[in-house]
Design an enzyme around this catalytic site. Sequence first.
Site, short mmCIF file in Angstrom:
data_model
loop_
_atom_site.label_atom_id
_atom_site.label_comp_id
_atom_site.label_asym_id
_atom_site.label_seq_id
_atom_site.Cartn_x
_atom_site.Cartn_y
_atom_site.Cartn_z
N HIS A 159 8.20 -5.28 -8.55
CA HIS A 159 7.95 -6.07 -9.73
C HIS A 159 8.85 -7.42 -9.57
O HIS A 159 8.58 -8.38 -9.87
CB HIS A 159 8.30 -5.54 -11.03
N ARG A 189 -4.45 -12.77 -12.05
CA ARG A 189 -4.32 -11.23 -11.97
C ARG A 189 -3.80 -10.71 -12.98
O ARG A 189 -2.70 -10.59 -13.25
CB ARG A 189 -3.41 -11.10 -10.72
N ARG A 194 -9.38 -12.06 -13.68
CA ARG A 194 -9.84 -10.67 -12.80
C ARG A 194 -9.43 -9.44 -13.86
O ARG A 194 -8.21 -9.55 -14.30
CB ARG A 194 -9.29 -10.82 -11.58
N GLU A 208 -14.43 -8.24 -1.81
CA GLU A 208 -13.13 -7.91 -0.62
C GLU A 208 -13.24 -6.35 -0.01
O GLU A 208 -12.31 -6.05 0.62
CB GLU A 208 -11.83 -7.87 -1.48
N ASN A 243 -7.38 -11.27 1.28
CA ASN A 243 -6.23 -10.01 1.80
C ASN A 243 -6.74 -8.50 1.82
O ASN A 243 -6.41 -8.01 3.07
CB ASN A 243 -5.20 -9.99 0.52
N ASP A 244 -7.42 -8.22 0.95
CA ASP A 244 -8.08 -6.86 1.09
C ASP A 244 -9.38 -6.93 2.05
O ASP A 244 -9.46 -5.74 2.80
CB ASP A 244 -8.56 -6.36 -0.17
N ARG A 256 -2.61 -3.76 4.96
CA ARG A 256 -2.01 -5.15 4.72
C ARG A 256 -0.63 -4.96 4.57
O ARG A 256 0.08 -5.88 4.69
CB ARG A 256 -2.87 -6.01 3.76
N CYS A 281 -9.93 -16.62 -2.68
CA CYS A 281 -8.63 -16.64 -3.44
C CYS A 281 -7.69 -15.90 -2.73
O CYS A 281 -6.73 -15.61 -3.19
CB CYS A 281 -8.94 -16.05 -4.85
C1 PEP Z 1 -7.28 -10.12 -2.28
O1 PEP Z 1 -7.40 -9.22 -1.96
O2 PEP Z 1 -7.63 -10.98 -1.18
C2 PEP Z 1 -7.14 -10.77 -3.55
C3 PEP Z 1 -6.94 -11.85 -3.77
O3 PEP Z 1 -6.43 -9.68 -4.46
P1 PEP Z 1 -4.94 -9.24 -4.39
O4 PEP Z 1 -4.28 -9.87 -3.22
O5 PEP Z 1 -4.84 -9.15 -5.75
O6 PEP Z 1 -5.60 -7.81 -3.63
MG MG Z 2 -7.42 -7.64 -3.67
#
Ligand code: PEP
Ligand code: MG
Length: 755
Positions: free
Chosen positions: A368, A475, A511, A610, A633-634, A644, A681
């Site tokens: 956090h 988020r 989201r 994702e 990212n995911d 990741r 994103c």
């Molecule tokens: C992602 O997965 O690219 C994303 C934007 O969501 P988070 O990083 O919050 O998992």
């Molecule tokens: Mg994600």
Amino acid sequence: MATAAGNPRVLLRRLRDIMAERTSAQERLDRIVTLIAGNMVAEVCSIYLVRAGGELELFATEGLNKSAVHKTRLKKGEGLVGDIAAHARPLNLSDAQSHPKFAYKPETGEEIYQSLMGVPILRDGLALGVIVVQNKTHRLYEEEEVEAAQTIAMVLAEMIASGDLISPNELEETGIRRDRPWRFRGAAIAEGVAIGEVILHAPRVKVERLIAEDPDVERARLDTAVKQLRSQIDTLVDHEDMELLGDTKEVMEAYRMFANDSGWLARLREAIGTGLTAEAAVERVQSETRARLMRATDPYLRERAHDLDDLANRLLRHLAGLTEDGLHANLPESAILVARAMGPADLLDYDRTRLKAVALEEGSPTSHVAIVARALGIPLIGRIDGLLDQADAGNLAVVDGERGEIHLRPTPEIVSAYSAKLTLIAQREQEFAQYKDAPAVTTDGRTITLLLNAGLAIDLPHLDETGAAGIGLFRTELPFMITQRLMGLSRQTELYARVLDEAKGRPVTFRTLDLGGDKQLPYMHFDPEENPALGWRAIRVSLDRPHLMRWQLRAMVAAAAGRELSVMFPMIAEVEEFVQARALLQKEVERAERFGHAMPTRVRAGTMLEVPSLGWSLTPLLDRVDFISLGTNDLMQFFFASDRGNPRLGERYDALSPAFLRFIKQVIDACNAASKPFTVCGEMAGRPLEALALIALGAVNLSMQPHAVGPVKMAIRTARVSQLRNFLLPRLDSPGHTLREDLRIFAEEQGIRLL
Ligand code: PEP
Ligand code: MG
């Protein structure tokens, strides 16, 4: 042995008088050995100090040959004196010569002495030397005498550390003074660079008064402080947002156990009995315990040494009457906060204009405190082993949040290199600021919409600062993660309304909760999973336990009264999941209408893409969504089956690989054909070279961290989409690992600004 002369308190009073004399340190040391020998009716009292290289040197003696002073030396662990230093514990022997460690030094003339008692001179658990007394007769020294010698050792430790007897340079080599430049490598968690002065999150309280006037007063002070400490720890353990305060429940339970340990209290009281103040007693007992634990082979026990340090320090703060508020006052102009671990609430207590970076012994990218540090734009590095053993308050430090390094007491060369870097960063920021209101348009006229990723109220001012067009990803789980309990309907409504208010008409995409996996709530139970990233998370939780998401959607509908509401769902893997989620949103819209509530002007529902499976469901999906947002990212981790969060895999696969880019192109083409807005994103959108590739593939909406807006905009304003496309598209069938280098060279040749 408690004769009038032998009374330990009398001894301490005389010691205090000697310490106050304006004589040289060596003269004071000579007087001290005479005093101890007289007080303990010992024929010999000697003091040995650790020199560079670890040898012990005889520094003063009463009773041994004076000519041996500064000549007799013992190797680490050699003889009884060496043994006391090596193990940092006292020895009390009535027949020293029969001890296997006994070593004979002819120049001292010590063979005629039978009994020996010695104590280590400890500071921070390190042995700086040894005080030893000897007698001709076989005698066992009284416990009280050992205690008295330990108390004197503590006073001597301060005298040695001041550098009067051994030069500061030499002390540095023995590890007693920490003056040398030191570089640590940790994990880069929040980007940025800073130079500043170290402040310790829970600074050591300096004990000024060592010798007590009245032991009864000191005992009473100790009792009161221990009571306060126990109740403080009970409050912490029982507090529901304890995890948020940075201490895990387990650690705090261990604290509670230590704080209630009768042995600990008895040792503290005994130390006061020898004539120490309550503060000095705490420090002495702590130094001895630390020395013991640091020598333990069990890493668990060594780790507990830190807990006990913290506990002792808390007790010292109670004795000094310091409140926790006092910790945050008087920050230096540029402060580098150093701690073992801390919670987000702790971080928010510091003055943000002065806090320039954070360095932690623990800390992970998903902790956090990391989330909050990123939102505040404060560089943070974590997982720095041994940091607290080296860092002192007031040290100059350089934190490099890109490389994950901290330089303590850096050399002038390091400082000037980083000062130059900071100047450059400041210049660039100034330059970006000039372009804040300029559009992100390519040289051939393609306008790109730059949006922000956000999640906390403290992110919102970045909208105005960066000139971003809106929030592409809010988020919502982040506020849940840093608050003490589940946010109720009204608190959520307030928060979402505030986000929309501060966006001042700019679009915001909320989201819904993306919980589970690495995003845990302290107040909500998730069973441990073997593969959390592939587990019960995000939309899967929301659809299985719909009440939480329904509340969230209800709050969003209410907050968006009179304006547009955009909602998207995380981790959708098949069209049916989106259909169910959208139906829940629809139910909330209808409910609000039924109750006659003020309604949003328009409600849009989209999905994160994702999970790769969705890339093969685009036709039915696009009929049902209002927009798609690519979470790279995911997506990357599922696309390449590559965790990741695993640093070993961090560089293994590249977002600019032909396969990944081809997948993205297929999604963009489908969205364009269906006239459905498409945004990226994930972190990829915020890196200039990657952003160029996305634009070449047809992306026009990019959502990123605030600090990425300037560099991405500069790249866009100097690029030509048609050339980028001509370059990139034919290469999507290349068999290579990545197109990164080729693209970079091409961009440079085209005069595109890349930082
Ligand atoms: C992602 O997965 O690219 C994303 C934007 O969501 P988070 O990083 O919050 O998992
Ligand atoms: Mg994600």
